[in-house]
Write a protein that holds these residues in place. Structure first.
Motif, mmCIF file in Angstrom:
data_model
loop_
_atom_site.group_PDB
_atom_site.id
_atom_site.type_symbol
_atom_site.label_atom_id
_atom_site.label_comp_id
_atom_site.label_asym_id
_atom_site.label_seq_id
_atom_site.Cartn_x
_atom_site.Cartn_y
_atom_site.Cartn_z
ATOM 1 N N ARG A 42 60.304 -76.963 55.187
ATOM 2 C CA ARG A 42 59.660 -77.578 54.030
ATOM 3 C C ARG A 42 60.768 -78.064 53.123
ATOM 4 N N LEU A 43 60.700 -79.356 52.812
ATOM 5 C CA LEU A 43 61.759 -79.932 51.987
ATOM 6 C C LEU A 43 61.180 -80.376 50.656
ATOM 7 N N GLY A 44 61.797 -79.934 49.585
ATOM 8 C CA GLY A 44 61.415 -80.450 48.278
ATOM 9 C C GLY A 44 62.434 -81.492 47.862
ATOM 10 N N LEU A 45 62.071 -82.777 47.984
ATOM 11 C CA LEU A 45 63.018 -83.840 47.652
ATOM 12 C C LEU A 45 62.648 -84.411 46.292
ATOM 13 N N LYS A 47 71.368 -80.186 58.714
ATOM 14 C CA LYS A 47 71.906 -78.994 59.388
ATOM 15 C C LYS A 47 70.864 -77.884 59.429
ATOM 16 N N ALA A 48 70.171 -77.693 58.297
ATOM 17 C CA ALA A 48 69.160 -76.630 58.241
ATOM 18 C C ALA A 48 68.028 -76.929 59.225
ATOM 19 N N LEU A 49 67.623 -78.205 59.263
ATOM 20 C CA LEU A 49 66.546 -78.604 60.169
ATOM 21 C C LEU A 49 66.899 -78.341 61.624
ATOM 22 N N LEU A 50 68.112 -78.778 62.007
ATOM 23 C CA LEU A 50 68.560 -78.611 63.387
ATOM 24 C C LEU A 50 68.639 -77.137 63.760
ATOM 25 N N ALA A 51 69.135 -76.317 62.816
ATOM 26 C CA ALA A 51 69.271 -74.888 63.099
ATOM 27 C C ALA A 51 67.902 -74.272 63.362
ATOM 28 N N ARG A 52 66.899 -74.652 62.547
ATOM 29 C CA ARG A 52 65.552 -74.087 62.746
ATOM 30 C C ARG A 52 64.941 -74.580 64.055
ATOM 31 N N LEU A 53 65.112 -75.868 64.303
ATOM 32 C CA LEU A 53 64.563 -76.447 65.529
ATOM 33 C C LEU A 53 65.168 -75.762 66.760
ATOM 34 N N GLN A 54 66.461 -75.505 66.696
ATOM 35 C CA GLN A 54 67.140 -74.841 67.803
ATOM 36 C C GLN A 54 66.516 -73.478 68.089
ATOM 37 N N ARG A 55 66.234 -72.715 67.021
ATOM 38 C CA ARG A 55 65.642 -71.379 67.200
ATOM 39 C C ARG A 55 64.276 -71.471 67.875
ATOM 40 N N LEU A 82 75.676 -75.200 69.582
ATOM 41 C CA LEU A 82 76.146 -76.196 68.615
ATOM 42 C C LEU A 82 75.367 -76.113 67.311
ATOM 43 N N PHE A 83 74.087 -75.685 67.420
ATOM 44 C CA PHE A 83 73.230 -75.670 66.241
ATOM 45 C C PHE A 83 72.943 -74.246 65.797
ATOM 46 N N GLY A 84 73.943 -73.403 65.806
ATOM 47 C CA GLY A 84 73.798 -72.072 65.245
ATOM 48 C C GLY A 84 73.886 -70.964 66.273
ATOM 49 N N ARG A 85 74.140 -69.778 65.749
ATOM 50 C CA ARG A 85 74.192 -68.591 66.599
ATOM 51 C C ARG A 85 72.827 -67.939 66.528
ATOM 52 N N VAL A 86 72.162 -67.842 67.678
ATOM 53 C CA VAL A 86 70.762 -67.407 67.671
ATOM 54 C C VAL A 86 70.640 -66.030 68.322
ATOM 55 N N PRO A 87 70.078 -65.041 67.584
ATOM 56 C CA PRO A 87 69.826 -63.745 68.220
ATOM 57 C C PRO A 87 68.564 -63.851 69.077
ATOM 58 N N LEU A 88 68.630 -63.307 70.275
ATOM 59 C CA LEU A 88 67.500 -63.434 71.194
ATOM 60 C C LEU A 88 67.096 -62.073 71.717
ATOM 61 N N LYS A 89 65.782 -61.909 71.920
ATOM 62 C CA LYS A 89 65.286 -60.686 72.532
ATOM 63 C C LYS A 89 65.008 -61.021 73.995
ATOM 64 N N VAL A 90 65.770 -60.421 74.872
ATOM 65 C CA VAL A 90 65.717 -60.819 76.278
ATOM 66 C C VAL A 90 65.196 -59.658 77.111
ATOM 67 N N LEU A 91 64.235 -59.954 77.971
ATOM 68 C CA LEU A 91 63.683 -58.847 78.765
ATOM 69 C C LEU A 91 64.425 -58.678 80.091
ATOM 70 N N ARG A 92 64.299 -57.481 80.659
ATOM 71 C CA ARG A 92 64.775 -57.241 82.020
ATOM 72 C C ARG A 92 63.585 -56.774 82.843
ATOM 73 N N ARG A 93 63.522 -57.203 84.080
ATOM 74 C CA ARG A 93 62.407 -56.793 84.935
ATOM 75 C C ARG A 93 62.928 -55.869 86.035
ATOM 76 N N ARG A 94 62.002 -55.077 86.572
ATOM 77 C CA ARG A 94 62.388 -54.224 87.701
ATOM 78 C C ARG A 94 62.330 -55.039 88.976
ATOM 79 N N THR A 114 81.782 -78.681 59.397
ATOM 80 C CA THR A 114 81.325 -79.698 58.452
ATOM 81 C C THR A 114 80.072 -80.403 58.945
ATOM 82 N N PHE A 115 80.056 -80.740 60.242
ATOM 83 C CA PHE A 115 78.973 -81.608 60.710
ATOM 84 C C PHE A 115 77.851 -80.870 61.428
ATOM 85 N N LEU A 116 78.097 -79.641 61.819
ATOM 86 C CA LEU A 116 77.082 -78.965 62.623
ATOM 87 C C LEU A 116 76.693 -77.632 62.006
#
Ligand SMILES: [Zn+2]
Length: 442
Positions: free
Chosen positions: A23-26, A42-50, A87-99, A148-150
């Motif tokens: 949500r952008l308040g311009l 930058k903020a938009l790309l980071a959210r989209l990446q997640r 490139l668009f942020g460091r994303v923490p992920l919850k990753v499953l393992r299967r038997r 600067t750019f990413l």
């Protein structure tokens, strides 16, 4: 003005899902500052990446649910947290393992369907970009540009350096693509050395970096390496030759200045199948010195000798060497040496000029004598359109060596650091370093 950005995700199953992204308040009354700004982007790309990453992880996890052999459901073993650097942020992920399914060997063990994708904890694109920027700019500068750019995570100069080291290793370890077409002519190698400043703990002022270019009629490839740090310079050069379609039989032409170590590197790579040619420019420069010294000598006031005895051989020297008449040139030089030596002892008026001419002649003579086997008929090669000088390798010295590691940049290098930058820079300049290059990215 209020802007809501919503993404619509359609899963592989066809299920659609809408999600508010940002949500952008311009401000409506901004003063000449229209449109999106860098920080918004930058903020938009980071959210989209997640959002995209979460969906991808979910789909890969779902796809691994059933055993490919018997179709039974493989239960979830546990969840783990992983971070992925992109490139668009460091994303923490919850990753499953299967038997693992009981229908296969090794039952009971857990496996992660995402192990391959998360192996390096970073995306190939980020690694390649870090390496490319690190090869073009200082590591600090590269980190600054990325930040600067990413919307990437905080970058450190040491991270960039280590990533570049890994990419350089991958370039060196990559299997050469199989070249189906053997080049009709064996390649020509232009090779030269660059000296760069060495870090103080290595107890040396300078470090040698070997750079050059391998050319065939329609392809060319740059290379760079620090012989002190390269695991196997011969293997590295051999791979470059193979990529350009060398048949492994016919001798490779190597053009370099008189330093014996450079053609020997190629000899190591080709089991001695090398025709070494001494660079014409280096010969020509020494001939010029002789010509100038003799001109200066005969112009001395009250010159006691017969001028033509000196000027004639000096003028013909270049012609003989150009046309490959080495013996005649050698005899000419010996006469000049004898005459100049006589003058430098006999007459006080011309002593200085004569000894200068003498030392120039000796210089050329020993240069030719040391490289006797590498002198060819330069005129004939030139008329056939074949290369006779290392001018193209000297371009590489500037591009690979000096532009990033030159003395004016006031940086000091370890052999391994210089090697990594030389390898990566050669790949960057050739356009070989790209994410689509699966050999490097994998
Ligand atoms: Zn099964």
């Amino acid at each position: 003005m209020d802007v809501r950005i919503i993404v619509e995700i359609t899963a592989e199953t066809g299920v659609k899902r809408m999600q508010e992204l940002h949500r952008l308040g311009l401000s409506g009354q901004c003063h000449g500052d229209l449109g999106l700004k860098l920080e918004h982007g930058k903020a938009l790309l980071a959210r989209l990446q997640r959002v995209i990453l979460k969906q991808q992880i979910k789909e890969i996890s779902d796809a691994s649910r059933n055993c490919p052999c018997c179709g039974r459901v493989r239960p979830i073993h546990d969840y783990r947290t992983r971070t992925l650097d992109t490139l668009f942020g460091r994303v923490p992920l919850k990753v499953l393992r299967r038997r693992k399914c009981s229908c296969r060997a090794g039952k009971g063990d857990a496996f992660s369907p995402l192990a391959r994708a998360l192996r390096d904890r970073s995306t190939p694109e980020l690694k390649i970009l870090q390496a490319e920027l690190g090869a073009r700019y200082s590591f600090r500068e590269a980190a600054r540009i990325l930040e600067t750019f990413l919307p990437c995570a905080k970058q450190h100069n040491t991270t960039i350096r280590n990533r570049l080291g890994k990419v350089a290793k991958d370039i060196n370890d990559a299997e050469p693509p199989v070249c189906e077409t053997v080049s009709p002519n064996p390649p020509t190698v232009f090779i030269d050395g660059a000296h760069i400043r060495c870090r103080p703990e290595y107890q040396k002022r300078h470090l040698d970096v070997v750079v050059g270019k391998i050319e065939t009629r329609d392809m060319c490839r740059r290379f760079g390496l620090a012989p002190k740090a390269a695991t196997s310079p011969a293997a590295q050069l051999r791979r470059d030759l193979d990529v350009l379609g060398w048949d492994g039989q016919r001798p490779v032409t190597v053009i370099s200045d008189g330093e014996a170590a450079l053609p020997n590197l190629i000899r190591g790579a080709t089991n001695g199948k090398v025709q070494h040619i001494l660079d014409w420019w280096h010969i020509s420069m020494r001939v010029q010195h002789v010509e100038n010294a003799i001109k200066g000598l005969v112009r001395v006031e009250n010159f006691p000798g017969v001028p033509v005895i000196f000027t004639k051989p000096a003028e013909t020297l270049r012609w003989y060497l150009w046309h490959g008449k080495i013996q005649t040139a050698g005899t000419d030089l010996q006469w000049l040496i004898a005459d100049c030596a006589r003058l430098s002892k006999a007459d006080t008026r011309v002593r200085d000029a004569a000894s200068r001419a003498l030392s120039r002649c000796y210089d050329l003579y020993s240069y030719l004598a040391n490289n006797m086997g590498s002198l060819v008929n330069y005129g004939r090669r030139y008329r056939r359109g074949l290369p006779i000088s290392t001018s193209r390798a000297e371009g590489c010295v500037d591009d690979i060596g000096n532009a990033r590691m030159g003395k004016r940049r006031r940086m000091r290098w370890s052999p391994q650091g210089a090697h990594n930058v030389a390898v990566t820079r050669a790949a960057v300049l050739d356009g070989r370093l790209s994410v689509s290059n699966a050999k490097i990215a994998a």
